[in-house]
Design an enzyme around this catalytic site. Structure first.
Site, short mmCIF file in Angstrom:
data_model
loop_
_atom_site.label_atom_id
_atom_site.label_comp_id
_atom_site.label_asym_id
_atom_site.label_seq_id
_atom_site.Cartn_x
_atom_site.Cartn_y
_atom_site.Cartn_z
CG HIS A 115 -1.78 1.18 1.39
ND1 HIS A 115 -3.12 1.17 1.09
CD2 HIS A 115 -1.50 2.44 1.82
CE1 HIS A 115 -3.63 2.37 1.31
NE2 HIS A 115 -2.66 3.16 1.76
CD GLU A 116 1.53 3.62 3.65
OE1 GLU A 116 1.75 4.68 3.03
OE2 GLU A 116 0.47 3.40 4.27
CG HIS A 152 0.23 6.24 -0.64
ND1 HIS A 152 -0.82 6.89 -1.23
CD2 HIS A 152 -0.27 5.65 0.48
CE1 HIS A 152 -1.92 6.70 -0.49
NE2 HIS A 152 -1.61 5.95 0.53
CG HIS A 189 0.27 9.05 -6.72
ND1 HIS A 189 -0.81 9.38 -5.94
CD2 HIS A 189 0.08 9.68 -7.90
CE1 HIS A 189 -1.63 10.17 -6.63
NE2 HIS A 189 -1.11 10.36 -7.83
ZN LIG Z 1 -2.80 5.19 2.08
#
Ligand SMILES: [Zn+2]
Length: 684
Positions: free
Chosen positions: A472-473, A476, A479
């Site tokens: 998940h991280e 990010h 991104h």
């Molecule tokens: Zn998040």
């Protein structure tokens, strides 16, 4: 202190322009901020007072370039305060909260500056701007308006006071939670108190005890999620489970210096006042006006679509737990500190699956390699560890990130372990955003996790959930790293908040792809790839306990929305409000919430998720539907779909309107069914 001895004010000439962490002291921040704030004010005055009429270049582009020293300082300051804090740094944080908020007010209430921005905004269609330039103009104009630029002088002065006080309270709230977390330890002595705990829990608890200077043979359970959740899952000692559970859910609710009840109440009062100054009935209306969802009705529509089916699923799970308790002759009411314990037993009995059997296949280092391998296959990125480049703590690893053609893309720093100087949870942040606008900045992106470190000489083993958090991280992180925009304000994850979890959550899907697991999930002792039989069991058990998880999440999102929807000047007693709200919704007693209001840092350590905890589920609609594009293309690494994800979603930052960006990627708007299906909430 002169500039020559304050490393925060010098040019950072080390590798990649990273901060000189070893030389930075807490005492350097206040004087450095004083200088940076003054410089930024002077830059803004110069933009506002120039004789030339406003143009995009002399006003918007110049505004986006201003305050670089301040931005650089803020990034380091907030990063260290979150990941490697100290009493001195906490004092600097408390001291700087109000001045930084005051500066933010001064920027966005700068009458001369806003006049120029407003004039350009009025003629925005006639300026011949590119799509990204127009987006910057609209975005910056909205930033000004939402920060009070249009208010009359008297309400504007009051608005500024409210924002400064809120900044102090947000800082206090976070520090109080950290105090309750780092102040707690459950010391386990002897086999009787360790009963039921598998080796990996014991190893992490022994490591935590050693770090706290306890004697050999003693074990410590902390309030870090990667300690407490396994403890509640495995400990045979119901009395100790209850003790640990109460400490965990009681954070921020104890009378004394770290009591967050009054802090949260005052934050809510001030937020209501802030919303009223903008003409909104409640804070939720103010917050949601600048989101994809747009309104409380839209958010409630999604949460309500999930709530009753989730409760029904959880009730089915509860029946299974009661059956397990009966078969074991355990004759007492199922309580919140029992749920995970019996769920694990049902999982074992029904699916022949034990968490202790799964973890050896998820050593941290191999899972990090899995991240990098996926990023390489999808986007051509290469991550090269730079052991000689130091971070702010010995546990931080610094990676150079290169494009497929070998050119430098940016820097990635990963900080994976829990420690008492680090706040709980997992997050991504930037030390520098990608931007051009005359400067060509490469991004420096950080990931923080809070995994319980394995004992010396032993690998750190992740749970399936931990591995998902890691992915998940990293989503990010991508991104931030893949950003390709001109203007810093539009870079990386600085998008609308109910869009920001799309890149992170879509990346989680690769973590459970059999193709990825077969390659990277290898037993830490034997190197054996995860067996098909275990994969099949994981798949079969996927939906079990999803009702529980969905209820816990949705309950927190509903309370968040409800508490920010109050139209009353005085914030409520948060403990009482939460209890009444959850009684109204019929939260099952044995489940509990993901976060209670007294330690709900998303809501009260800052405003970015206030009336916004729903964003994970909102983005889940987008990510589940988005991932379907790969399924439809026939491969999780389909090159064309990966290129579309990169170009339309990851590279664009906030330079495109989110609905339009999603449509460009998917060819249509998102639909909700794939999300409901993945949580087992579609009617059969
Ligand atoms: Zn998040």
């Amino acid at each position: 202190m002169s500039t020559s001895v304050n490393p925060l004010l010098q040019d950072w000439t080390g590798p990649y322009g990273l901060p000189p962490f070893a030389r930075i002291e807490a005492a350097h921040f206040e004087p450095a901020f004083a200088q940076a704030l003054a410089e930024h004010r002077a830059e803004l005055d110069a933009i506002a007072e120039q004789a030339e009429p406003p143009s995009f270049a002399n006003t918007l582009a110049a505004f986006d370039r201003s305050g670089r020293l301040l931005t650089r300082l803020e990034h380091v300051f907030h990063s260290l305060a979150a990941s490697a804090t100290s009493p001195e740094l906490q004092a600097a944080q408390r001291a700087m909260a109000a001045p930084l908020a005051a500066h933010n007010n001064a920027v966005y209430m700068h009458a001369g500056l806003f006049k120029r921005v407003d004039a350009l905004f009025a003629q925005r269609q006639d300026l011949g701007l590119s799509g990204e330039q127009l987006r910057l103009l609209e975005r910056v104009h909205l930033d000004f308006v939402r920060a009070g630029a249009r208010l009359e002088p008297v309400p504007q002065a009051r608005y500024a006071q409210v924002m400064e006080r809120l900044a102090e309270l947000n800082t206090q709230f976070g520090q109080n939670v950290l105090a309750d977390e780092s102040g707690y330890r459950l010391v386990l002595r002897g086999e009787a108190e360790l009963a039921g705990l598998p080796d990996f829990v014991r190893a992490a608890a022994a490591q935590a005890a050693a770090e706290r200077g306890l004697q050999a043979g003693e074990h410590v359970i902390t309030l870090s999620r990667s300690h407490i959740v396994p403890f509640l899952t495995f400990s045979e000692r119901r009395d100790l489970r209850e003790q640990a559970w109460r400490a965990w859910v009681g954070r921020g609710e104890h009378a004394g210096a770290s009591d967050n009840r009054a802090v949260a109440q005052e934050i809510l009062s001030l937020r209501h006042e802030q919303a009223r100054l903008h003409g909104h009935a409640c804070y939720a209306d103010y917050a949601l006006a600048d989101t994809m969802a747009g309104s409380r009705q839209a958010v409630l529509g999604l949460l309500n679509q999930v709530w009753e089916p989730a409760k029904a699923a959880a009730e089915g799970e509860r029946q299974a737990l009661l059956g397990m308790m009966a078969s074991l002759g355990h004759d007492f009411a199922l309580e919140a500190w029992d749920w995970r314990f019996y769920a694990e037993k049902v999982r074992k009995a029904r699916y022949d699956l034990e968490e202790a059997e799964v973890k050896p296949f998820f050593p941290l280092d191999a899972m990090v390699q899995a991240l990098f391998d996926c990023a390489q296959r999808l986007f051509g990125l290469h991550f090269v560890h730079q052991p000689e480049v130091a971070g702010y703590h010995a546990d931080v690893k610094v990676y150079e990130v290169r494009n497929a053609d070998g050119s430098l893309r940016g820097v990635f720093m990963q900080d994976n372990f829990a420690r008492s100087s680090k706040r709980s949870g997992a997050w991504m942040n930037a030390l520098r955003w990608q931007a051009r606008n005359g400067m060509d900045c490469l991004p420096i992106i950080q990931n923080n996790n809070n995994f319980a470190k394995g004992a010396p000489g032993e690998p750190t083993l992740l749970s399936f959930d931990d591995a998902r958090t890691l992915f998940h991280e990293f989503g990010h992180g991508l991104h931030g790293l893949l950003s390709e925009v001109e203007f810093e304000r539009l870079s990386g994850t600085q998008v609308l908040r109910d869009f920001v979890e799309l890149p992170s959550q879509i990346f989680e899907h690769w973590m459970s792809e059999p193709e990825v697991l077969k390659k990277h999930a290898r037993h830490y002792k034997t190197g054996q790839a995860i067996p098909d039989s275990l994969l099949a069991k994981l798949k079969a058990a996927e939906l079990f306990n999803q009702g529980y998880e969905t209820v816990r999440y949705t309950a927190s999102a509903l309370v968040d929305l409800a508490v920010h929807s109050l139209d009353q000047a005085q914030g409520p007693d948060v403990v009482d409000f939460e209890a009444r709200c959850m009684a109204g919704y019929g939260l099952p007693a044995a489940i509990g919430m993901n976060h209670r209001l007294t330690h709900f840092q998303h809501l009260f350590s800052g405003a970015s998720y206030a009336a916004g905890y729903y964003v994970y589920m909102w983005a889940e609609v987008l990510d589940c539907d988005g991932y379907e594009a790969f399924v439809e293309a026939g491969s999780p690494f389909d090159a064309r779909t990966a290129a579309a994800l990169r170009d339309c979603i990851l590279a664009t930052g906030n330079s495109r309107e989110p609905r339009e960006a999603f449509r460009a990627f998917r060819g249509r708007d998102a639909v909700v069914q794939p999300m409901l299906k993945s949580r087992g909430l579609l009617p059969a």
